[in-house]
Design an enzyme around this catalytic site. Structure first.
Site, PDB file in Angstrom:
ATOM      1  N   HIS A   1       0.836  -1.203   0.000  1.00 31.51           N
ATOM      2  CA  HIS A   1       0.000   0.000   0.000  1.00 31.51           C
ATOM      3  C   HIS A   1       0.872   1.256   0.000  1.00 31.51           C
ATOM      4  O   HIS A   1       1.999   1.267   0.507  1.00 31.51           O
ATOM      5  CB  HIS A   1      -0.923   0.006   1.220  1.00 31.51           C
ATOM      6  CG  HIS A   1      -0.180   0.020   2.527  1.00 31.51           C
ATOM      7  ND1 HIS A   1       0.355   1.172   3.070  1.00 31.51           N
ATOM      8  CD2 HIS A   1       0.139  -0.976   3.383  1.00 31.51           C
ATOM      9  CE1 HIS A   1       0.954   0.887   4.206  1.00 31.51           C
ATOM     10  NE2 HIS A   1       0.843  -0.418   4.423  1.00 31.51           N
TER      11      HIS A   1
ATOM     12  N   GLU B   1      -1.603  -6.819   7.288  1.00 33.62           N
ATOM     13  CA  GLU B   1      -0.272  -6.547   7.823  1.00 33.62           C
ATOM     14  C   GLU B   1      -0.013  -7.414   9.052  1.00 33.62           C
ATOM     15  O   GLU B   1      -0.958  -7.927   9.673  1.00 33.62           O
ATOM     16  CB  GLU B   1      -0.172  -5.053   8.183  1.00 33.62           C
ATOM     17  CG  GLU B   1       1.120  -4.603   8.853  1.00 33.62           C
ATOM     18  CD  GLU B   1       2.365  -4.861   8.014  1.00 33.62           C
ATOM     19  OE1 GLU B   1       2.681  -6.051   7.787  1.00 33.62           O
ATOM     20  OE2 GLU B   1       3.032  -3.890   7.609  1.00 33.62           O
TER      21      GLU B   1
END
EC number: 5.4.2.11
Length: 231
Positions: free
Chosen positions: A9, A87
């Site tokens: 990202h 994550e």
């Protein structure tokens, strides 16, 4: 020859503020939004046509995926979201400033938590505002599989079933795949793909930009690895 494109990202608001983020659902910064757009433009310039895409259930990765697909003129490509691509969960470090954590716990301890393969950070409290146990997006999961902290080893154990069940079969089937994810979930999969040792993966960094490309033959042997844009 099939292609797997990993896009971490773009910069998030907490990246910008130097905070541990993990599973906290933090948005992209203005710079991060532009990085995602630029990723899409690089993909278009490279002429990579995707058959499907995967991302996490965190908005910074979802938005990066959508923008990258939009600016490569492939917004129609099917996207599947999975918590397994989230994550790494930073546990009790979530929301803490990295420099302040180093002052509190010591540089060496924080470095071990961040970079070691199998040392866990402190657990996140169950009543923490960022706890996944009370987050509706994880309501379908048994509480026993929702982490309170993760190291890279546990992150790989979480992500690997998704690789084996979804990503790898698509590649074997001749499909080009986009994965919009996170620094550590991508690092975990890179460790598996390249069969890196626990020590070797400690020195691998995944930047917010540009995207990382892996090329495979029909037996899923890695034949090429490069960043778009020549970096």
């Amino acid at each position: 020859m099939v292609k797997l494109v990993f896009a971490r990202h773009g910069e998030s608001e907490w990246n910008k503020a130097n905070l541990f983020t993990g599973w906290a659902d933090v948005d992209l910064s203005e710079k991060g939004t532009q990085q995602a757009i630029d990723a899409g433009k690089l993909i278009k310039e490279a002429g990579i046509a995707f058959d499907l895409a995967f991302t996490s259930v965190l908005k910074r990765a979802i938005k990066t995926t959508n923008l990258a697909l939009e600016y490569s003129d492939q917004l129609w490509v099917p996207v599947e979201k999975s918590w397994r691509l989230n994550e790494r969960h930073y546990g009790g470090l979530t929301g803490k400033n990295k420099a302040e954590a180093a002052e509190q716990f010591g540089d060496e301890q924080v470095h071990i938590w961040r970079r070691s393969y199998d040392v866990l950070p402190p657990d996140m409290a169950k009543d923490d505002e960022h706890s996944a146990h009370t987050d509706r997006r994880y309501a379908h999961l048994d509480h026993s599989v929702i982490p309170d902290a993760e190291n890279l080893k546990v992150t790989l154990e979480r992500a690997l079933p998704f690789w084996e069940d979804k990503i790898a079969p698509a590649l074997v089937d001749g499909k080009n795949v986009f994965v919009g994810a996170h620094g550590n979930s991508i690092r975990a999969l890179v460790k598996h793909i390249k069969q890196l040792s626990d020590d070797e993966i400690m020195n691998v960094e995944i930047p917010n930009f540009p995207p990382l490309v892996f090329e495979f033959d029909d037996k899923l042997n890695l034949t090429a690895e490069y960043y778009l844009g020549g970096e």
